[in-house]
Design an enzyme around this catalytic site. Structure first.
Site, PDB file in Angstrom:
ATOM      1  N   ARG A 137      -5.063   1.101 -13.718  1.00 21.74           N
ATOM      2  CA  ARG A 137      -3.771   1.201 -12.960  1.00 21.74           C
ATOM      3  C   ARG A 137      -2.788   0.121 -12.573  1.00 21.74           C
ATOM      4  O   ARG A 137      -3.553  -0.589 -12.225  1.00 21.74           O
ATOM      5  CB  ARG A 137      -3.607   2.568 -11.774  1.00 21.74           C
ATOM      6  CG  ARG A 137      -2.260   2.678 -11.351  1.00 21.74           C
ATOM      7  CD  ARG A 137      -2.698   3.539 -10.129  1.00 21.74           C
ATOM      8  NE  ARG A 137      -3.069   4.877 -10.685  1.00 21.74           N
ATOM      9  CZ  ARG A 137      -3.796   5.356 -10.215  1.00 21.74           C
ATOM     10  NH1 ARG A 137      -3.757   6.036  -8.974  1.00 21.74           N
ATOM     11  NH2 ARG A 137      -4.200   6.814 -10.599  1.00 21.74           N
TER      12      ARG A 137
ATOM     13  N   HIS B  60     -15.417   1.610 -15.465  1.00 27.11           N
ATOM     14  CA  HIS B  60     -15.388   1.156 -14.547  1.00 27.11           C
ATOM     15  C   HIS B  60     -16.555   0.581 -13.849  1.00 27.11           C
ATOM     16  O   HIS B  60     -16.345  -0.433 -13.143  1.00 27.11           O
ATOM     17  CB  HIS B  60     -14.642   1.567 -13.890  1.00 27.11           C
ATOM     18  CG  HIS B  60     -14.340   1.418 -12.008  1.00 27.11           C
ATOM     19  ND1 HIS B  60     -14.836   1.745 -11.100  1.00 27.11           N
ATOM     20  CD2 HIS B  60     -13.668   0.986 -11.634  1.00 27.11           C
ATOM     21  CE1 HIS B  60     -14.588   1.182 -10.037  1.00 27.11           C
ATOM     22  NE2 HIS B  60     -13.223   0.736 -10.789  1.00 27.11           N
TER      23      HIS B  60
ATOM     24  N   ASN C  41       0.611  -1.133  -0.452  1.00 17.95           N
ATOM     25  CA  ASN C  41       0.016   0.274   0.042  1.00 17.95           C
ATOM     26  C   ASN C  41       1.126   1.112   0.118  1.00 17.95           C
ATOM     27  O   ASN C  41       0.421   2.285  -0.498  1.00 17.95           O
ATOM     28  CB  ASN C  41      -0.974  -0.136   1.545  1.00 17.95           C
ATOM     29  CG  ASN C  41      -2.693  -1.194   1.061  1.00 17.95           C
ATOM     30  OD1 ASN C  41      -2.509  -1.507  -0.086  1.00 17.95           O
ATOM     31  ND2 ASN C  41      -2.730  -1.157   2.111  1.00 17.95           N
TER      32      ASN C  41
ATOM     33  N   ARG D 121     -10.001  -5.536 -14.731  1.00 12.48           N
ATOM     34  CA  ARG D 121      -9.462  -5.975 -14.198  1.00 12.48           C
ATOM     35  C   ARG D 121      -9.686  -7.307 -13.940  1.00 12.48           C
ATOM     36  O   ARG D 121     -10.348  -8.164 -13.453  1.00 12.48           O
ATOM     37  CB  ARG D 121      -8.872  -5.964 -12.596  1.00 12.48           C
ATOM     38  CG  ARG D 121      -8.702  -4.125 -12.455  1.00 12.48           C
ATOM     39  CD  ARG D 121      -7.997  -4.384 -10.721  1.00 12.48           C
ATOM     40  NE  ARG D 121      -7.304  -2.573 -10.415  1.00 12.48           N
ATOM     41  CZ  ARG D 121      -6.628  -1.989 -10.843  1.00 12.48           C
ATOM     42  NH1 ARG D 121      -6.022  -2.093 -11.581  1.00 12.48           N
ATOM     43  NH2 ARG D 121      -7.082  -0.946 -10.392  1.00 12.48           N
TER      44      ARG D 121
ATOM     45  N   HIS E 200     -15.086  -3.829  -0.120  1.00 11.73           N
ATOM     46  CA  HIS E 200     -15.263  -3.122  -1.634  1.00 11.73           C
ATOM     47  C   HIS E 200     -16.541  -2.882  -1.516  1.00 11.73           C
ATOM     48  O   HIS E 200     -16.569  -1.990  -3.622  1.00 11.73           O
ATOM     49  CB  HIS E 200     -14.142  -4.039  -2.480  1.00 11.73           C
ATOM     50  CG  HIS E 200     -13.994  -3.359  -3.549  1.00 11.73           C
ATOM     51  ND1 HIS E 200     -14.315  -3.991  -4.935  1.00 11.73           N
ATOM     52  CD2 HIS E 200     -12.703  -2.840  -3.736  1.00 11.73           C
ATOM     53  CE1 HIS E 200     -14.099  -3.423  -6.112  1.00 11.73           C
ATOM     54  NE2 HIS E 200     -12.783  -2.442  -5.402  1.00 11.73           N
TER      55      HIS E 200
ATOM     56  N   TYR F 152     -12.020 -10.074  -1.462  1.00  9.32           N
ATOM     57  CA  TYR F 152     -13.013  -8.476  -0.998  1.00  9.32           C
ATOM     58  C   TYR F 152     -14.550  -8.709  -1.229  1.00  9.32           C
ATOM     59  O   TYR F 152     -14.688 -10.016  -2.037  1.00  9.32           O
ATOM     60  CB  TYR F 152     -13.150  -8.071  -2.991  1.00  9.32           C
ATOM     61  CG  TYR F 152     -11.220  -7.321  -3.950  1.00  9.32           C
ATOM     62  CD1 TYR F 152     -10.223  -7.960  -2.813  1.00  9.32           C
ATOM     63  CD2 TYR F 152     -11.238  -6.549  -4.817  1.00  9.32           C
ATOM     64  CE1 TYR F 152      -8.867  -7.251  -3.037  1.00  9.32           C
ATOM     65  CE2 TYR F 152     -10.001  -5.693  -4.743  1.00  9.32           C
ATOM     66  CZ  TYR F 152      -9.170  -6.787  -3.914  1.00  9.32           C
ATOM     67  OH  TYR F 152      -7.353  -6.363  -4.231  1.00  9.32           O
TER      68      TYR F 152
END
Length: 699
Positions: A420, A450, A64, A390, A607, A483
């Site tokens: 990213r 997204h 992180n 992703r 999440h 998640y």
């Protein structure tokens, strides 16, 4: 105070609020996310976590912090370089933000290594899991390590002398390196004082010693210790008088011109530059002499406050190994399959019966895979459309989409290449699907796609039927095991029609899609959220119960923050469950007294994005791919979907929201001064761990 910016995330300030300065009203975004990383670090000392899980949290904190420096710190440094000395929306200048980051980050990283050395490693040693230092090796182990160095390590090392013919090398972002001080002359008679030895990433950072040399115990040696011990062997005829680890972190954010002709080609060109971006942090071991680290700081054009001296490996994020100690980890949990899917002939018949809510990781991600597998092989299926943010090229999802295309289905994949740190992987995904015959598009230039959507079109009785999946998380099976997220499987006519229209919007050209059920960014989501809050304000002013519960990863968008402040003043009860960044200050007299903010940090990464508005007894519940951030609401394509089935609405309200508001084991509470405090359970109150409650309920 001269404040040029009037928004946390770039939108106009509402001045019809009590007299608070910007700093008093908003929390700085960068400092808020740093606070989240500190909450993760605290998990490493929490005895409620098994020992190896505590070690894992320590490594997560390292990863992180790497990304924090690569993206967030690099961005603030860029503002400073460009001469931007104006105040940020919360009343701090970029220079002040960097100063606070430096102070907090230095203290946190020092604490991280103290936890490692004083708590984690000693407890691992009690379990016969040891990271041996050079002086602890037996003669037999020393001989094995020497042979390992010469057979496995030395052949792939490239020592680089530092002299007029060999300037300081370009070193890859976050790579492990050694700077070596030398005495003597080399083969050409040159007096060389310094050399750099990069450690290739192909080499494991943790080397396990053979069982026969450890009586079967799990004993390891760090690669850094192996290289340090034998570094003189790399310089025949010379003497290594010192060897010091170091690691540089670089700006890893990518900048793309909006006018590029081919996004994939442009992105490939930018990816190589990420490895050699501007330096933002230098890590060295505590034993590194001042003249050496000063030399490195000069080479990387950094100041001393950007130096981090650590008491251990500088690449702590890679301190991983396959430890065989099940009792030191969480007991394995097998996600369940909803009963309606287990009892149905196929997924299409199950979805026709009812809307199906999947709550990951407590419920399995397998139904999403099943939907694609059955669609790929069903002769009645004509087309499949999916967004991908992703997903690796080897993932089953991508392979099934490719299979569907080869089977003659019309497959359309909207791939966001700019996710990213997954850009390279997503380019590979695009290549796999294009080679299989799928139509691949990269969404809208300037707007990241997204949204999480799948649409399957199937011919049934000479009519076309639509089946959709909408989610709060990525189409990534690995993430779905770690998640918490929601996924909705639906055949709702209007919902499916809306999904179809968004896909048309993404792949074609034309005006904004007019939707009946879905809210979507960058068009209608933000305004509807403001409207929903306004409705709660009206209910409160009419003397009715009014309640808002929002569970997101981050809250930074200033208009929503100000609207929540307004709702609090009107008497609306507001509960915010924010995983990481929260720029709103709760509990301020006359401004946010009715707002409570908590964060849950536990076994799984929270999440889910879900919004609840009580709406005078007719609750509105939405799941979404969007956080309450400027980038999500104005610069991304996002989908926000209503939960219309009363049973599913009740489940999300009770288990997905109230359950988390009752948590007294993993919860942290935000105060108006910006500090986070771990919830202390009263002695007369039973423990309540929201994630564990869900595990037990599904088990």
């Amino acid at each position: 105070m001269n404040i040029e910016a009037h928004a946390v995330d770039g939108h106009a300030e509402d001045t019809n609020l009590p007299e608070y300065t910007y700093n008093e009203r908003y929390i700085n975004r960068e400092l808020s996310i740093l606070d989240f990383h500190l909450r993760v670090l605290e998990q490493a000392v929490d005895p409620l976590h098994p020992l190896l899980e505590r070690l894992n949290f320590l490594l997560i904190f390292s990863r992180n912090m790497d990304e924090f420096f690569e993206i967030r710190v690099a961005g603030v440094m860029e503002q400073l370089t460009l001469g931007n000395d104006s105040y940020t929306p919360d009343g701090l200048t970029p220079k002040q933000v960097l100063e606070q980051i430096s102070k907090t980050a230095h203290e946190a990283i020092e604490r991280q290594y103290r936890i490692l050395n004083q708590e984690i490693l000693p407890k691992l040693r009690e379990e016969d899991i040891c990271f041996l230092r050079r002086g602890e090796l037996s003669p037999a182990q020393t001989a094995w390590v020497k042979k390992y160095f010469h057979d496995q390590v030395a052949p792939v090392l490239t020592p680089i002398s530092l002299d007029p013919a060999h300037p300081f090398p370009r070193l890859v972002n976050k790579s492990l390196n050694f700077i070596v001080t030398l005495e003597g002359k080399d083969a050409f008679g040159r007096q060389i004082d310094l050399a750099v030895v990069p450690a290739p990433r192909s080499l494991p950072r943790v080397v396990r010693l053979p069982d026969e040399l450890t009586d079967g115990k799990e004993h390891h040696v760090m690669l850094s210790a192996i290289i340090h011990e034998h570094v003189s062997d790399l310089f025949p005829g010379m003497t290594a008088t010192g060897c010091y680890q170091f690691r540089v972190t670089r700006n890893a954010d990518l900048e793309l011109n909006e006018d590029v002709e081919d996004l994939a080609i442009a992105l490939k060109g930018e990816l190589s530059s990420r490895r050699f971006g501007r330096a933002v942090r230098l890590e060295v071991t505590q034993s590194c002499p001042k003249h050496i680290y000063q030399y490195l700081l000069n080479e990387f054009e950094l100041h001393e406050e950007q130096l981090y001296k650590v008491d251990g490996p500088v690449n702590l994020a890679r301190l991983v190994s396959n430890f065989k100690r099940p009792h030191l980890k969480y007991a394995a949990y097998t996600p369940v399959i909803p009963k309606v899917l287990r009892k149905s002939e196929n997924i299409f018949s199950a979805m026709k019966k009812q809307d199906i809510l999947l709550h990951h990781p407590f419920e399995s991600f397998a139904p999403v895979i099943t939907l694609l597998r059955e669609a790929a092989r069903d002769p009645k299926v004509l087309a499949i459309k999916q967004t991908l943010y992703r997903s690796g090229p080897d993932s089953e999802i991508v392979q099934l989409l490719a299979e569907a295309a080869r089977n003659g289905k019309e497959v359309t994949a909207v791939i966001e290449l700019r996710a990213r740190f997954d850009e390279e992987s997503n380019i590979a995904v695009a290549n796999v699907l294009q080679e299989a015959g799928a139509v691949v598009v990269y969404g809208i230039v300037g707007y990241k796609t997204h949204a999480k959507m799948i649409l399957v079109i199937r011919r049934e009785n000479n009519k076309l039927a639509r089946y959709a999946h909408l989610g709060t998380g990525n189409y990534h099976a690995g993430n779905a095991r770690m998640y918490t997220d929601y996924g909705l499987l639906t055949t709702g006519k209007e919902l499916c029609e809306d999904v179809h229209r968004i896909f048309q919007e993404l792949t074609g050209m034309g005006k904004m899609a007019k939707l009946k059920k879905l809210l979507h960014a960058p068009f209608t989501l933000h305004s509807h959220l403001l409207g929903f809050i306004d409705d709660e304000i009206a209910h409160a002013r009419a003397g009715k119960d009014a309640h808002i519960i929002v569970k997101v990863n981050a809250l930074t968008e200033v208009q929503l923050i100000n609207k929540l402040y307004e709702a609090s003043q009107a008497g609306v009860k507001i509960d915010l469950i924010i995983r990481s960044i929260c720029c709103l200050r709760p509990g301020l007299p006359g401004l946010s007294e009715n707002i409570h903010v908590r964060s849950i940090v536990g076994r799984f990464l929270e999440h889910t994005r879900v919004f609840y508005f009580s709406n005078d007894g007719h609750p509105r519940v939405y799941g979404s791919s969007a956080d309450w951030m400027n980038r999500n609401l104005f610069n991304r394509v996002e989908a926000c979907f209503p939960i219309e089935d009363p049973t599913l609405r009740k489940y999300i309200y009770q288990q997905g929201l109230l359950n988390y508001l009752k948590d007294n084991e993993r919860a942290w509470v935000l105060s108006g001064d910006g500090s986070w405090t771990r919830v202390q359970r009263p002695e007369n109150e039973l423990p309540h761990n929201a994630q564990q409650v869900l595990i037990e309920s599904f088990r």
